[in-house]
Design a protein around this motif. Structure first.
Motif, PDB file in Angstrom:
ATOM      1  N   LEU A  48       0.449  -1.434  10.424  1.00  0.00           N
ATOM      2  CA  LEU A  48       1.419  -2.449   9.942  1.00  0.00           C
ATOM      3  C   LEU A  48       0.809  -3.716  10.305  1.00  0.00           C
ATOM      4  CD1 LEU A  48       4.715  -0.768  11.081  1.00  0.00           C
ATOM      5  CD2 LEU A  48       3.989  -1.538   8.875  1.00  0.00           C
ATOM      6  N   PHE A  49       0.037  -4.002  11.477  1.00  0.00           N
ATOM      7  CA  PHE A  49      -0.429  -5.322  11.941  1.00  0.00           C
ATOM      8  C   PHE A  49      -1.578  -5.657  10.888  1.00  0.00           C
ATOM      9  CE2 PHE A  49      -3.761  -7.670  14.362  1.00  0.00           C
ATOM     10  CZ  PHE A  49      -3.214  -8.909  14.626  1.00  0.00           C
ATOM     11  N   GLN A  50      -2.559  -4.759  10.747  1.00  0.00           N
ATOM     12  CA  GLN A  50      -3.775  -5.147   9.805  1.00  0.00           C
ATOM     13  C   GLN A  50      -3.278  -5.519   8.235  1.00  0.00           C
ATOM     14  OE1 GLN A  50      -6.763  -2.442  10.590  1.00  0.00           O
ATOM     15  NE2 GLN A  50      -6.447  -2.428  12.874  1.00  0.00           N
ATOM     16  N   THR A  51      -2.107  -4.916   7.965  1.00  0.00           N
ATOM     17  CA  THR A  51      -1.835  -4.914   6.604  1.00  0.00           C
ATOM     18  C   THR A  51      -0.546  -6.169   6.668  1.00  0.00           C
ATOM     19  OG1 THR A  51      -0.117  -3.181   6.847  1.00  0.00           O
ATOM     20  CG2 THR A  51      -2.159  -2.476   5.830  1.00  0.00           C
ATOM     21  N   TYR A  82       9.762   6.838   9.997  1.00  0.00           N
ATOM     22  CA  TYR A  82       9.857   5.672  11.224  1.00  0.00           C
ATOM     23  C   TYR A  82      10.885   4.772  10.790  1.00  0.00           C
ATOM     24  CZ  TYR A  82       7.486   2.325  14.430  1.00  0.00           C
ATOM     25  OH  TYR A  82       7.261   1.587  15.425  1.00  0.00           O
ATOM     26  N   ASP A  83      11.419   4.434  12.217  1.00  0.00           N
ATOM     27  CA  ASP A  83      12.646   3.645  12.026  1.00  0.00           C
ATOM     28  C   ASP A  83      12.054   1.971  12.107  1.00  0.00           C
ATOM     29  OD1 ASP A  83      14.877   1.873  12.214  1.00  0.00           O
ATOM     30  OD2 ASP A  83      15.588   2.941  14.096  1.00  0.00           O
ATOM     31  N   VAL A  84      12.196   1.293  10.632  1.00  0.00           N
ATOM     32  CA  VAL A  84      11.539   0.354  10.779  1.00  0.00           C
ATOM     33  C   VAL A  84      12.387  -0.953  11.391  1.00  0.00           C
ATOM     34  CG1 VAL A  84      10.427   0.480   8.652  1.00  0.00           C
ATOM     35  CG2 VAL A  84      12.834  -0.195   8.297  1.00  0.00           C
ATOM     36  N   SER A  85      13.509  -0.702  11.859  1.00  0.00           N
ATOM     37  CA  SER A  85      14.354  -1.664  12.498  1.00  0.00           C
ATOM     38  C   SER A  85      13.698  -1.960  14.009  1.00  0.00           C
ATOM     39  CB  SER A  85      15.766  -1.238  12.595  1.00  0.00           C
ATOM     40  OG  SER A  85      15.905  -0.005  13.391  1.00  0.00           O
ATOM     41  N   LYS A  86      13.013  -0.950  14.246  1.00  0.00           N
ATOM     42  CA  LYS A  86      12.277  -1.097  15.820  1.00  0.00           C
ATOM     43  C   LYS A  86      10.975  -2.008  15.732  1.00  0.00           C
ATOM     44  CE  LYS A  86      13.336   3.811  17.077  1.00  0.00           C
ATOM     45  NZ  LYS A  86      12.679   5.156  17.394  1.00  0.00           N
ATOM     46  N   LEU A  87      10.745  -2.549  14.658  1.00  0.00           N
ATOM     47  CA  LEU A  87       9.847  -3.695  14.486  1.00  0.00           C
ATOM     48  C   LEU A  87       9.947  -4.927  14.857  1.00  0.00           C
ATOM     49  CD1 LEU A  87       8.033  -2.116  11.204  1.00  0.00           C
ATOM     50  CD2 LEU A  87       7.437  -1.770  13.523  1.00  0.00           C
ATOM     51  N   PRO A 147       0.812  -1.266  -0.035  1.00  0.00           N
ATOM     52  CA  PRO A 147      -0.026   0.013  -0.065  1.00  0.00           C
ATOM     53  C   PRO A 147       0.733   1.111  -0.003  1.00  0.00           C
ATOM     54  CG  PRO A 147      -0.772  -1.539   1.803  1.00  0.00           C
ATOM     55  CD  PRO A 147       0.541  -2.056   1.092  1.00  0.00           C
ATOM     56  N   LYS A 148       0.646   2.232  -0.900  1.00  0.00           N
ATOM     57  CA  LYS A 148       1.471   3.272  -1.057  1.00  0.00           C
ATOM     58  C   LYS A 148       1.092   4.101   0.149  1.00  0.00           C
ATOM     59  CE  LYS A 148       2.550   7.311  -4.420  1.00  0.00           C
ATOM     60  NZ  LYS A 148       2.453   8.253  -3.337  1.00  0.00           N
ATOM     61  N   PHE A 149      -0.021   4.127   0.480  1.00  0.00           N
ATOM     62  CA  PHE A 149      -0.165   5.288   1.861  1.00  0.00           C
ATOM     63  C   PHE A 149       0.611   4.818   3.058  1.00  0.00           C
ATOM     64  CE2 PHE A 149      -3.259   1.819   2.819  1.00  0.00           C
ATOM     65  CZ  PHE A 149      -3.112   1.768   4.190  1.00  0.00           C
ATOM     66  N   LEU A 150       1.015   3.390   3.309  1.00  0.00           N
ATOM     67  CA  LEU A 150       1.696   2.841   4.365  1.00  0.00           C
ATOM     68  C   LEU A 150       3.369   3.370   4.142  1.00  0.00           C
ATOM     69  CD1 LEU A 150       1.708   1.222   6.988  1.00  0.00           C
ATOM     70  CD2 LEU A 150       2.003  -0.815   5.475  1.00  0.00           C
ATOM     71  N   MET A 151       3.566   3.267   2.969  1.00  0.00           N
ATOM     72  CA  MET A 151       4.992   3.763   2.545  1.00  0.00           C
ATOM     73  C   MET A 151       5.083   5.025   2.775  1.00  0.00           C
ATOM     74  SD  MET A 151       6.874   0.712   2.130  1.00  0.00           S
ATOM     75  CE  MET A 151       5.552   0.274   3.200  1.00  0.00           C
ATOM     76  N   ASP A 152       4.124   5.876   2.276  1.00  0.00           N
ATOM     77  CA  ASP A 152       4.308   7.385   2.461  1.00  0.00           C
ATOM     78  C   ASP A 152       4.266   7.777   3.997  1.00  0.00           C
ATOM     79  OD1 ASP A 152       4.168   7.674  -0.138  1.00  0.00           O
ATOM     80  OD2 ASP A 152       2.194   8.246  -0.409  1.00  0.00           O
ATOM     81  N   LEU A 153       3.454   7.143   4.812  1.00  0.00           N
ATOM     82  CA  LEU A 153       3.278   7.226   6.070  1.00  0.00           C
ATOM     83  C   LEU A 153       4.584   6.960   6.969  1.00  0.00           C
ATOM     84  CD1 LEU A 153       1.229   8.124   8.287  1.00  0.00           C
ATOM     85  CD2 LEU A 153       0.819   5.806   8.854  1.00  0.00           C
ATOM     86  N   ILE A 154       5.338   6.023   6.629  1.00  0.00           N
ATOM     87  CA  ILE A 154       6.596   5.478   7.216  1.00  0.00           C
ATOM     88  C   ILE A 154       7.646   6.667   7.002  1.00  0.00           C
ATOM     89  CG2 ILE A 154       8.407   3.970   7.143  1.00  0.00           C
ATOM     90  CD1 ILE A 154       6.441   1.643   6.651  1.00  0.00           C
ATOM     91  N   ILE A 155       7.786   6.971   5.615  1.00  0.00           N
ATOM     92  CA  ILE A 155       8.766   7.985   5.004  1.00  0.00           C
ATOM     93  C   ILE A 155       8.446   9.561   5.654  1.00  0.00           C
ATOM     94  CG2 ILE A 155       9.484   9.404   3.085  1.00  0.00           C
ATOM     95  CD1 ILE A 155       8.784   6.811   1.497  1.00  0.00           C
TER      96      ILE A 155
END
Length: 368
Positions: A342-345, A313-318, A301-309
């Protein structure tokens, strides 16, 4: 070695059965679902079999018993009554603008009206059409109506980059879904599926009688493929993959688990037995005999990537997050919280339970 065809991209239960494709029998779960519940909501990540579930339910409620020969439900005590079925796939509704969306809703409702051969004033609004469709179906067929709505949230999800537009679409859908509750006396069973769970103050504020089974232990493996199902239904494919990779069956099963297992939707007992594989990745793995990022590359989902950028958001924290059931629960278009998204997707999953309602969350597998 006789192999059943793999149903890659096929979401029609009838096509799978009539075409003699491989089908992982989930009808025991479905029997429990339809005999013990009236109004159901289920969220799962994309490519997890939601549309196939809706298609399977459609054939059951239409009384098409012979399609289920050799499956668990065929020899059960289910009575196979034929009900009028209203099935809507909201992923096919345009979100170019609000007018186009409403026009599309009306178009799909009119198609169902034609299929059920009932007389409805087609100049009605989309709300009036849906209301009349339920009442007149009940009156004509003298049986309560079954309502199955697939990807209920697709119009909102497709508009999340424009918060104002997404909120207007949410309001339209809230009024549309409200008709289900107001027609309770005419409805046998209703189910809505989607990727996301929006808060009860949003889409579902007018449909507050839905039972959410998204993290219910009884249905946590109703979609997806368990380890037992993988080894039972795909044993011939596992053998061929073992030969191609020049590995033992045990070694190849370990590799498959490392790459694709690890999704968990059981909020009470997140044990290894409750972990599932994404069906999309498993089918393509056995089709190509190659370990690749099938699910991820099928569309993030593009909206998810846009939100992280945007939020840096540091994805290593996941890797090892702590969270409770409320962390995973819901959000709104104007309040996009990264963790429930992130959980629901499907990008993080429940890995362990520390204590009541406190979980360890992490990436489900190597592919993700």
């Amino acid at each position: 070695m006789k192999l059943k065809k793999l149903p890659i991209g096929i979401q029609s239960f009838r096509k799978i059965r009539e075409g003699n494709y491989l089908y992982v029998d989930k009808t025991k779960y479905i029997y429990k679902l339809i005999t013990e519940n009236d109004y159901i909501f289920l969220s799962r990540p994309r490519r997890f079999g939601k549309s196939l579930l809706i298609s399977t339910l459609t054939e059951i409620f239409k009384g098409n018993k012979e399609l289920f020969k050799d499956l668990w439900i065929y020899n059960s005590d289910y009575n196979w009554t034929k009900f009028p079925v209203i099935k809507l796939d909201m992923s096919g509704v345009s979100t170019t603008n609000l007018k186009a969306m409403i026009s599309d809703l009306i178009y799909h409702l009119k198609n169902i009206i034609d299929d059920l051969q009932i007389e409805v004033n087609t100049s009605n609004t989309y709300i009036q059409l849906f209301d009349a469709l339920i009442k007149k179906s009940y009156k004509k067929y003298r049986h309560k109506v079954v309502i199955l709505i697939d990807e209920y949230d697709a119009p909102i999800i497709n508009s999340l980059e424009n918060t104002k537009k997404a909120l207007k679409i949410r309001d339209i859908l809230r009024e549309f879904y409200r008709i289900i509750k107001s027609n309770d006396e005419y409805i046998k069973f209703a189910m809505l599926t989607g990727v996301s769970k929006f808060s009860k103050a949003g889409v579902f504020s007018s449909l507050n009688n839905l039972k959410d089974i998204s993290t219910h232990p009884d249905y946590s493996t109703m979609l997806g493929i368990t380890q037992y199902e993988l080894e039972k239904y795909f044993h011939n494919y596992i053998s061929l993959l073992s030969q191609k990779e020049n590995k033992s069956t045990k070694e190849i099963l370990t590799k498959i688990k490392f790459w694709y297992n690890g999704f968990c939707f059981d909020a009470e007992n997140p044990s290894p037995e409750k972990m599932v594989y994404n069906p999309f990745s498993i089918l393509l793995l056995f089709d190509t005999k190659s370990f690749q990022n099938y699910w991820f590359e099928s569309g993030t989902p593009k909206f998810l990537m846009d939100l992280i950028i945007k939020n840096k958001y540091d994805v290593s924290k996941l890797e090892n997050l702590k969270g409770d059931i409320r962390t995973l629960d819901s959000y709104e278009p104007d309040n996009l919280d990264i963790i429930p998204l992130l959980f629901q997707t499907g990008y993080i999953s429940i890995k362990d339970k520390i204590k009541d309602e406190i979980f360890i969350l992490s990436y489900p597998n190597y592919e993700v």
